[in-house]
Write an enzyme that holds these catalytic residues in place. Structure first.
Site, PDB file in Angstrom:
ATOM      1  CE  LYS A  71      -2.589   1.831   3.749  1.00 23.83           C
ATOM      2  NZ  LYS A  71      -3.597   1.933   4.459  1.00 23.83           N
ATOM      3  NE  ARG A 115      -5.177  -0.347   7.367  1.00 22.38           N
ATOM      4  CZ  ARG A 115      -4.556   0.644   7.863  1.00 22.38           C
ATOM      5  NH1 ARG A 115      -4.993   1.368   8.937  1.00 22.38           N
ATOM      6  NH2 ARG A 115      -3.278   0.669   7.502  1.00 22.38           N
ATOM      7  CD  GLN A 143      -9.512   7.420   8.603  1.00 20.21           C
ATOM      8  OE1 GLN A 143      -9.656   6.167   8.487  1.00 20.21           O
ATOM      9  NE2 GLN A 143      -8.995   8.137   7.359  1.00 20.21           N
ATOM     10  CG  ASP A 164     -14.026  17.626  15.074  1.00 20.43           C
ATOM     11  OD1 ASP A 164     -13.971  16.429  14.771  1.00 20.43           O
ATOM     12  OD2 ASP A 164     -13.809  18.641  14.811  1.00 20.43           O
ATOM     13  N   GLY A 227      -5.659   7.916  16.292  1.00 22.92           N
ATOM     14  CA  GLY A 227      -5.056   9.063  15.377  1.00 22.92           C
ATOM     15  C   GLY A 227      -3.590   9.241  15.382  1.00 22.92           C
ATOM     16  CB  ALA A 228      -0.775   8.856  17.529  1.00 17.32           C
ATOM     17  CG  ASP A 229      -1.363   7.969  11.534  1.00 18.35           C
ATOM     18  OD1 ASP A 229      -1.199   9.145  11.781  1.00 18.35           O
ATOM     19  OD2 ASP A 229      -2.172   7.804  10.454  1.00 18.35           O
ATOM     20  CE  LYS A 233      -0.639  12.552  12.406  1.00 14.01           C
ATOM     21  NZ  LYS A 233      -1.585  12.070  11.778  1.00 14.01           N
TER      22      LYS A 233
HETATM   23  N1  LIG Z   1      -4.110   4.438  13.184  1.00 12.24           N
HETATM   24  C1  LIG Z   1      -4.409   4.179  11.914  1.00 12.24           C
HETATM   25  O1  LIG Z   1      -4.481   3.012  11.418  1.00 12.24           O
HETATM   26  C2  LIG Z   1      -4.799   5.350  10.995  1.00 12.24           C
HETATM   27  C3  LIG Z   1      -5.580   4.899   9.697  1.00 12.24           C
HETATM   28  C4  LIG Z   1      -5.854   6.363   9.197  1.00 12.24           C
HETATM   29  C5  LIG Z   1      -5.892   7.520   9.844  1.00 12.24           C
HETATM   30  N2  LIG Z   1      -5.128   7.702  10.906  1.00 12.24           N
HETATM   31  C6  LIG Z   1      -5.204   8.855  11.546  1.00 12.24           C
HETATM   32  O2  LIG Z   1      -6.335   9.469  12.222  1.00 12.24           O
HETATM   33  C7  LIG Z   1      -6.456  10.782  12.272  1.00 12.24           C
HETATM   34  C8  LIG Z   1      -7.708  11.254  11.680  1.00 12.24           C
HETATM   35  O3  LIG Z   1      -7.913  11.007  10.420  1.00 12.24           O
HETATM   36  P1  LIG Z   1      -8.991  11.480   9.551  1.00 12.24           P
HETATM   37  O4  LIG Z   1      -8.911  11.067   7.950  1.00 12.24           O
HETATM   38  O5  LIG Z   1     -10.383  11.255  10.016  1.00 12.24           O
HETATM   39  O6  LIG Z   1      -8.709  13.216   9.395  1.00 12.24           O
HETATM   40  P2  LIG Z   1      -9.670  14.398   9.264  1.00 12.24           P
HETATM   41  O7  LIG Z   1      -8.813  15.347   9.032  1.00 12.24           O
HETATM   42  O8  LIG Z   1     -10.710  14.232   8.240  1.00 12.24           O
HETATM   43  O9  LIG Z   1     -10.270  14.474  10.727  1.00 12.24           O
HETATM   44  C9  LIG Z   1      -9.740  14.786  11.903  1.00 12.24           C
HETATM   45  C10 LIG Z   1     -10.768  15.438  12.679  1.00 12.24           C
HETATM   46  O10 LIG Z   1     -10.146  15.934  14.078  1.00 12.24           O
HETATM   47  C11 LIG Z   1     -10.471  17.205  14.311  1.00 12.24           C
HETATM   48  N3  LIG Z   1      -9.543  17.547  15.466  1.00 12.24           N
HETATM   49  C12 LIG Z   1      -8.340  17.822  15.159  1.00 12.24           C
HETATM   50  N4  LIG Z   1      -7.811  17.961  16.442  1.00 12.24           N
HETATM   51  C13 LIG Z   1      -8.667  18.024  17.470  1.00 12.24           C
HETATM   52  C14 LIG Z   1      -8.671  18.146  18.752  1.00 12.24           C
HETATM   53  N5  LIG Z   1      -7.635  18.327  19.723  1.00 12.24           N
HETATM   54  N6  LIG Z   1      -9.677  17.717  19.282  1.00 12.24           N
HETATM   55  C15 LIG Z   1     -11.035  17.323  18.969  1.00 12.24           C
HETATM   56  N7  LIG Z   1     -10.942  17.339  17.422  1.00 12.24           N
HETATM   57  C16 LIG Z   1      -9.980  17.310  17.018  1.00 12.24           C
HETATM   58  C17 LIG Z   1     -10.628  17.903  13.398  1.00 12.24           C
HETATM   59  O11 LIG Z   1     -11.604  19.190  13.488  1.00 12.24           O
HETATM   60  C18 LIG Z   1     -11.197  17.001  12.206  1.00 12.24           C
HETATM   61  O12 LIG Z   1     -12.445  17.204  12.340  1.00 12.24           O
HETATM   62  C19 LIG Z   1      -5.294  11.238  11.102  1.00 12.24           C
HETATM   63  O13 LIG Z   1      -4.079  11.461  12.261  1.00 12.24           O
HETATM   64  C20 LIG Z   1      -4.687  10.127  10.523  1.00 12.24           C
HETATM   65  O14 LIG Z   1      -3.409  10.088  10.122  1.00 12.24           O
HETATM   66  C21 LIG Z   1      -4.857   6.700  11.750  1.00 12.24           C
END
Ligand SMILES: NC(=O)c1ccc[n+]([C@@H]2O[C@H](COP(=O)([O-])OP(=O)(O)OC[C@H]3O[C@@H](n4cnc5c(N)ncnc54)[C@H](O)[C@@H]3O)[C@@H](O)[C@H]2O)c1
Length: 334
Positions: A71, A115, A143, A164, A227-229, A233
């Site tokens: 990927k 996933r 997500q 949010d 979120g932390a990836d 983060k």
């Molecule tokens: N662990 C994994 O396998 C995996 C997979 C995909 C994405 N992620 C991570 O997940 C996170 C979210 O991804 P996404 O695609 O939903 O992003 P996105 O940008 O679509 O959404 C993130 C949301 O978080 C909100 N936000 C930001 N800081 C905040 C805070 N301090 N308090 C409350 N809300 C807050 C934003 O307003 C936004 O609505 C990213 O860091 C992404 O890299 C992790």
């Protein structure tokens, strides 16, 4: 000449996959990992400071299933507001395990979200209390709706609290939760409200400043830190990790870029602080939750095996149903 290559766009992938399928596939991938039947070097990163994003390469081979692929995924948090594009964008390439020839190029954006959510679902199944009823969600971006879908399939949700930073995002997710899943969902105006008295908490933001405080977390809670990836983060105060039974998906990835990466870099958490990899629990080598009052935390960074096992199911079903397009690759004559 070469084998044909099947190409699938996001819509076609989405049409094929159901969350129930992906939950089963991800659980199987974790089990294969727990049984040491996979090859999966840690993901590697390229960082663009100029544009504020990163590009990751994630290869995996599930040996018992003969499924191999890579990927390619970028994470650009500015995309939704600047370009109307998702933060996370992915492409997956599958290869014939016998010849190494590419056999499919498909969009991986939807697979990534599904996933990732399925990993949360599997963690809830093994680590949350069986009587967990209240779900807290911090982060209502791309997500989050997938997270709700997966967790709704493994937990009897009585109510969902959503926070949010952008209230409109939380409202949109609450509407979807009600309409799509029939859930009793409401928006809360502080992160504290989302955490307090939740049985399961999902954090899915790109924040680098912890948003969940130690004193809000109570005994018996399960947290999925999603979120932390990437390095730097961090969504949870490190004090929470000190109190919790920590389950990760992979030490190399989690210590480099998962929820534990910052506390590990400060020496507050070490490998000895980790209870298990989720694969060990799914494979039966270690038990999941052992008491009703412990705090459990799953640090999910996302494993390439989750993507590749899911993409293979998509490929096989697309072949069977004739979904997508095929083309014959022309290889360079010597
Ligand atoms: N662990 C994994 O396998 C995996 C997979 C995909 C994405 N992620 C991570 O997940 C996170 C979210 O991804 P996404 O695609 O939903 O992003 P996105 O940008 O679509 O959404 C993130 C949301 O978080 C909100 N936000 C930001 N800081 C905040 C805070 N301090 N308090 C409350 N809300 C807050 C934003 O307003 C936004 O609505 C990213 O860091 C992404 O890299 C992790």
């Amino acid at each position: 000449m070469g084998q044909k290559i099947r190409v699938l766009n996001m819509k076609e992938v989405k049409q094929i996959l159901s969350m129930s399928d992906v939950l089963g596939l991800v659980e199987r991938a974790f089990k294969e990992r727990g049984l040491k039947h996979v090859q999966m070097p840690p993901k590697s990163y390229l960082f663009s400071q100029k544009f504020g994003g990163d590009l990751r390469v994630m290869p995996a081979y599930l040996k018992e299933l003969d499924e191999i692929g890579v990927k390619l995924v970028s994470v650009y948090p500015g995309n939704p507001s600047k370009y109307g594009l998702p933060t996370v964008l992915a492409t997956i390439v599958l290869f014939d395990p016998e010849t190494g020839a590419p056999i499919s190029y498909m969009d991986g954006t939807c697979i990534t979200a599904m996933r990732t959510a399925a990993a949360s679902g599997v963690a809830v199944k093994y680590l949350a209390r069986k009587d967990a009823r209240v779900l807290g969600m911090i982060g209502a971006g791309y997500q989050s709706v997938f997270q709700l879908d997966a967790i709704n399939k493994v937990m009897k949700i009585e109510s969902v609290k959503i926070f949010d930073l952008i209230e409109k995002e939380a409202e949109n997710l609450a509407v979807l939760a009600r309409k799509k899943f029939g859930l009793n969902a409401r928006v809360v105006t502080t992160a504290e409200d989302a955490v307090r008295s939740s049985d399961v908490l999902v954090t899915v933001t790109p924040t680098r400043t912890p948003v969940v405080k130690r004193e809000w977390v109570t005994e018996g809670m399960h947290i999925n830190a999603v979120g932390a990836d990437a390095p730097g983060k961090e969504e949870l105060e490190a004090g929470i990790l000190k109190r919790a039974r920590i389950v990760i998906d992979d030490w190399e990835q989690a210590s480099h870029s998962g929820e534990i990466n910052v506390p590990v870099s400060k020496g507050m958490i070490t490998k000895a602080s980790i209870y298990a990899e989720i694969g060990e629990i799914v494979a039966g080598a270690k038990p999941g939750r052992v008491s009703a009052d412990e705090i459990t935390m799953f640090d999910t960074t996302g494993l390439a095996i989750q993507d590749i096992i899911t993409a293979w199911r998509v490929y096989e079903m697309a072949e069977e149903k004739g979904i997508g397009r095929e083309f014959e690759p022309l290889y360079c004559e010597p």
